[in-house]
Design an enzyme around this catalytic site. Structure first.
Site, short mmCIF file in Angstrom:
data_model
loop_
_atom_site.label_atom_id
_atom_site.label_comp_id
_atom_site.label_asym_id
_atom_site.label_seq_id
_atom_site.Cartn_x
_atom_site.Cartn_y
_atom_site.Cartn_z
N HIS A 99 -39.38 58.14 80.46
CA HIS A 99 -38.23 58.36 79.58
C HIS A 99 -38.48 59.53 78.63
O HIS A 99 -39.61 59.92 78.38
CB HIS A 99 -37.91 57.09 78.77
CG HIS A 99 -39.01 56.71 77.82
ND1 HIS A 99 -39.23 57.36 76.63
CD2 HIS A 99 -39.95 55.75 77.91
CE1 HIS A 99 -40.26 56.80 76.01
NE2 HIS A 99 -40.73 55.83 76.78
N GLU A 131 -36.73 57.51 69.41
CA GLU A 131 -36.69 57.43 67.95
C GLU A 131 -37.97 56.77 67.44
O GLU A 131 -38.70 56.12 68.20
CB GLU A 131 -35.48 56.58 67.50
CG GLU A 131 -34.14 57.22 67.73
CD GLU A 131 -33.77 58.27 66.70
OE1 GLU A 131 -34.46 58.40 65.68
OE2 GLU A 131 -32.77 58.96 66.93
N GLU A 165 -47.34 44.89 89.29
CA GLU A 165 -45.93 44.50 89.26
C GLU A 165 -45.03 45.66 89.69
O GLU A 165 -44.04 45.46 90.40
CB GLU A 165 -45.52 44.03 87.87
CG GLU A 165 -46.20 42.74 87.46
CD GLU A 165 -45.97 42.39 85.99
OE1 GLU A 165 -45.75 41.20 85.72
OE2 GLU A 165 -45.99 43.31 85.14
#
Length: 158
Positions: free
Chosen positions: A9, A13, A89
């Protein structure tokens, strides 16, 4: 042949302003970086069959911005496993992908995405925010992906 795009990503913030890490959005700079990464991927003719993202806000925003920039006209799939995933996973989630999907893009978080890249390739640095890598697997099924049939193809960074 299977293609895997791993995308971290964009800039988020400050987490101090949010009660839950899950809810932390991108900064304005992060949104711009996601757009720029999408533009770069479009120039490189990247258009996956499926985009799967962590449902955390910053990953969702990154995936949606990139999808728009590359003209991905399907819905982004959200998989809770990608958020705070352990390496095994992530690999298991990828292996459950239908074999008619030849090109898969995963948008998520470190440290698991860097660990995923290291597991399948000789990639040895931390995957930075708003950065993507492409890995190819010489196989016909996602259940067969392995370090022995993988090849690092390209790093996409701004």
């Amino acid at each position: 042949m299977k293609e895997l795009y791993i995308i971290r990503h964009a800039q988020k913030e400050n987490t101090d302003n949010y009660e839950y890490d899950y809810d932390v959005p991108l900064t304005k700079r992060g949104i711009e970086a996601a757009k720029n990464l999408g533009t770069l991927l479009k120039r490189k003719k990247v258009l996956p069959d499926l985009i799967v993202s962590s449902p955390a806000i910053r990953a969702r925003q990154s995936a949606e911005v990139i999808a728009k920039e590359i003209d991905y006209n399907k819905g982004v799939m959200y998989n809770e496993v990608i958020y705070q995933a352990y390496l095994n996973e992530l690999v298991e989630s990828i292996s459950y992908t239908y074999d008619n999907i030849n090109s898969l893009m995963i948008v998520g978080h470190n440290p698991s995405l860097t660990a995923l890249a290291i597991t399948f390739t000789n990639f040895k640095t931390e995957l930075q925010m708003a950065t993507a890598i492409k890995i190819e697997f010489d196989c016909d099924s996602w259940t067969q992906i392995d370090r022995n049939n993988s090849r690092f193809v390209e790093l996409y960074e701004l």
